[in-house]
Design a protein around this motif. Structure first.
Motif, short mmCIF file in Angstrom:
data_model
loop_
_atom_site.label_atom_id
_atom_site.label_comp_id
_atom_site.label_asym_id
_atom_site.label_seq_id
_atom_site.Cartn_x
_atom_site.Cartn_y
_atom_site.Cartn_z
N SER A 129 -58.67 16.58 46.40
CA SER A 129 -60.00 16.44 47.00
C SER A 129 -60.34 17.73 47.72
CB SER A 129 -60.01 15.25 47.97
OG SER A 129 -61.27 15.10 48.58
N ILE A 130 -61.38 18.43 47.23
CA ILE A 130 -61.77 19.71 47.81
C ILE A 130 -63.15 19.58 48.44
CG2 ILE A 130 -62.32 22.13 47.29
CD1 ILE A 130 -60.26 22.03 45.05
N ALA A 131 -63.27 19.99 49.71
CA ALA A 131 -64.53 19.93 50.46
C ALA A 131 -65.10 18.51 50.50
CB ALA A 131 -65.55 20.91 49.89
N ALA A 132 -64.25 17.56 50.84
CA ALA A 132 -64.67 16.15 50.91
C ALA A 132 -65.79 15.99 51.94
CB ALA A 132 -63.49 15.27 51.26
N PRO A 133 -66.91 15.36 51.58
CA PRO A 133 -68.04 15.22 52.50
C PRO A 133 -67.84 14.09 53.51
CG PRO A 133 -68.59 14.26 50.38
CD PRO A 133 -67.23 14.86 50.23
N ALA A 134 -66.81 14.23 54.35
CA ALA A 134 -66.41 13.16 55.25
C ALA A 134 -67.43 12.89 56.35
CB ALA A 134 -65.05 13.49 55.88
N GLY A 149 -52.04 12.36 48.07
CA GLY A 149 -52.74 13.43 47.37
C GLY A 149 -52.99 14.63 48.27
N LEU A 150 -53.75 15.57 47.72
CA LEU A 150 -54.11 16.81 48.42
C LEU A 150 -55.56 16.75 48.87
CD1 LEU A 150 -53.72 19.90 49.15
CD2 LEU A 150 -54.56 20.36 46.83
N ILE A 151 -55.80 17.07 50.14
CA ILE A 151 -57.15 17.28 50.66
C ILE A 151 -57.21 18.71 51.17
CG2 ILE A 151 -58.84 16.64 52.42
CD1 ILE A 151 -57.94 13.78 52.20
N ASN A 173 -52.98 9.25 57.01
CA ASN A 173 -51.54 9.49 57.18
C ASN A 173 -50.85 8.43 58.04
OD1 ASN A 173 -50.82 11.68 55.56
ND2 ASN A 173 -51.61 13.18 57.02
N THR A 174 -51.63 7.58 58.69
CA THR A 174 -51.02 6.47 59.43
C THR A 174 -50.68 5.31 58.51
OG1 THR A 174 -53.14 5.36 59.95
CG2 THR A 174 -52.35 7.04 61.51
N GLN A 175 -51.19 5.34 57.29
CA GLN A 175 -50.96 4.24 56.37
C GLN A 175 -49.55 4.32 55.76
OE1 GLN A 175 -54.12 3.80 53.50
NE2 GLN A 175 -55.72 4.02 55.04
N ARG A 176 -48.94 3.19 55.63
CA ARG A 176 -47.57 3.12 55.14
C ARG A 176 -47.46 3.66 53.71
NH1 ARG A 176 -43.96 -2.45 54.85
NH2 ARG A 176 -42.04 -1.49 54.08
N GLY A 177 -46.52 4.57 53.51
CA GLY A 177 -46.25 5.10 52.19
C GLY A 177 -47.22 6.18 51.71
N ILE A 178 -48.17 6.57 52.58
CA ILE A 178 -49.17 7.57 52.19
C ILE A 178 -48.87 8.89 52.89
CG2 ILE A 178 -51.61 8.21 52.30
CD1 ILE A 178 -50.93 6.08 50.20
N LYS A 179 -48.87 9.96 52.11
CA LYS A 179 -48.67 11.30 52.67
C LYS A 179 -49.77 12.20 52.13
CE LYS A 179 -45.98 14.83 54.29
NZ LYS A 179 -47.10 15.76 54.42
N ILE A 180 -50.67 12.60 53.01
CA ILE A 180 -51.75 13.50 52.61
C ILE A 180 -51.33 14.94 52.89
CG2 ILE A 180 -54.16 14.15 52.95
CD1 ILE A 180 -53.73 11.37 51.66
N ASP A 181 -51.34 15.74 51.86
CA ASP A 181 -51.08 17.17 51.98
C ASP A 181 -52.41 17.81 52.36
OD1 ASP A 181 -50.45 19.84 51.67
OD2 ASP A 181 -49.89 19.70 49.55
N TYR A 182 -52.57 18.12 53.65
CA TYR A 182 -53.85 18.65 54.13
C TYR A 182 -53.76 20.16 54.32
CZ TYR A 182 -58.08 19.21 56.96
OH TYR A 182 -59.32 19.61 57.42
N ARG A 183 -54.66 20.88 53.67
CA ARG A 183 -54.66 22.33 53.76
C ARG A 183 -56.06 22.82 54.15
NH1 ARG A 183 -50.49 24.34 49.00
NH2 ARG A 183 -49.34 22.37 48.81
N VAL A 184 -56.10 23.64 55.19
CA VAL A 184 -57.36 24.23 55.65
C VAL A 184 -57.38 25.68 55.18
CG1 VAL A 184 -58.78 24.80 57.65
CG2 VAL A 184 -57.41 22.70 57.66
#
Length: 222
Positions: A129-134, A149-151, A173-184
């Motif tokens: 996910s690149i430039a997600a419009p959060a 996944g990757l954000i 990342n607080t969700q069980r079993g989820i690891k978000i690779d976050y890169r700025v």
């Protein structure tokens, strides 16, 4: 880079598809930015992701949402575009029945659609996910998020504050079993130039290959 036309929920959809030689190759669906703001499957970031997934050995599809290019129909506020993405995934799965893994990658609006697709298709194995419009869309539907996944986000994004994306990442990342690779990505706004695009797809490849290598390790140990 064969041109394909496949059935969508509101008419035929135009795409570009690369078929990998390995029948068990993973597949990737690449989603473009907002149709009302010039987004097409030929967007620089989308095209670069398409080429990079192809180079990693994926069967890869990018396509135009309804009303864009030669795709039939008209813009539907995001709801129909999610259905378009599901139809594109149906196409990918039909021509790759033995695919080892399913990925979705999206840029800007495409990343929102991609995350919505994750919730509808539990067989998805990873996302970019690149430039997600959060700050523009409510991502609260990711409860729970079905896979890691990757954000990636530009530090200088003038449309979507990095803090909004970081808040989303922290929540996921607080969700069980989820690891978000976050890169700025430093010095990068919402629209990526050529060098920034290359940097972003390098990060995507680094993430994807690390996941694929972890997946292969238990197989190698058998």
């Amino acid at each position: 880079m064969p041109e394909v036309m496949f059935a969508g929920p509101d008419g035929r959809l135009e795409g570009r598809y690369h078929h990998a030689s390995d029948r068990n190759a993973p597949v990737a669906l690449i989603l473009h930015p907002h149709p009302l703001h010039g987004g097409t499957m030929n967007n620089r970031v989308v095209h670069a992701l398409y080429q990079r997934f192809q180079a990693m050995g994926f069967s890869t599809l990018r396509f135009n949402f309804r009303g864009v290019g030669r795709s039939q129909g008209k813009y539907d506020g995001g709801i129909g575009e999610i259905s378009d993405a599901a139809a594109a995934l149906d196409f990918l799965q039909a021509v790759n029945p033995a695919a080892s893994m399913l990925w979705v990658a999206g840029y800007s609006f495409g990343s929102y659609v991609g995350m919505q697709l994750l919730m509808r298709r539990p067989e998805m194995g990873g996302f970019v996910s690149i430039a997600a419009p959060a700050s523009h869309y409510d991502f609260g539907f990711l409860a729970p998020c079905p896979c890691s996944g990757l954000i990636l986000h530009g530090a200088e994004d003038e449309l979507v504050p990095e803090s909004a994306v970081r808040k989303l990442v922290d929540k996921l990342n607080t969700q069980r079993g989820i690891k978000i690779d976050y890169r700025v990505q430093p010095g990068t706004g919402h629209v990526f130039d050529a060098a920034q695009t290359e940097q972003a797809v390098d990060a995507a490849e680094d993430h994807v290959m690390s996941v694929l290598n972890r997946q292969r390790m238990p197989m190698a140990a058998d």
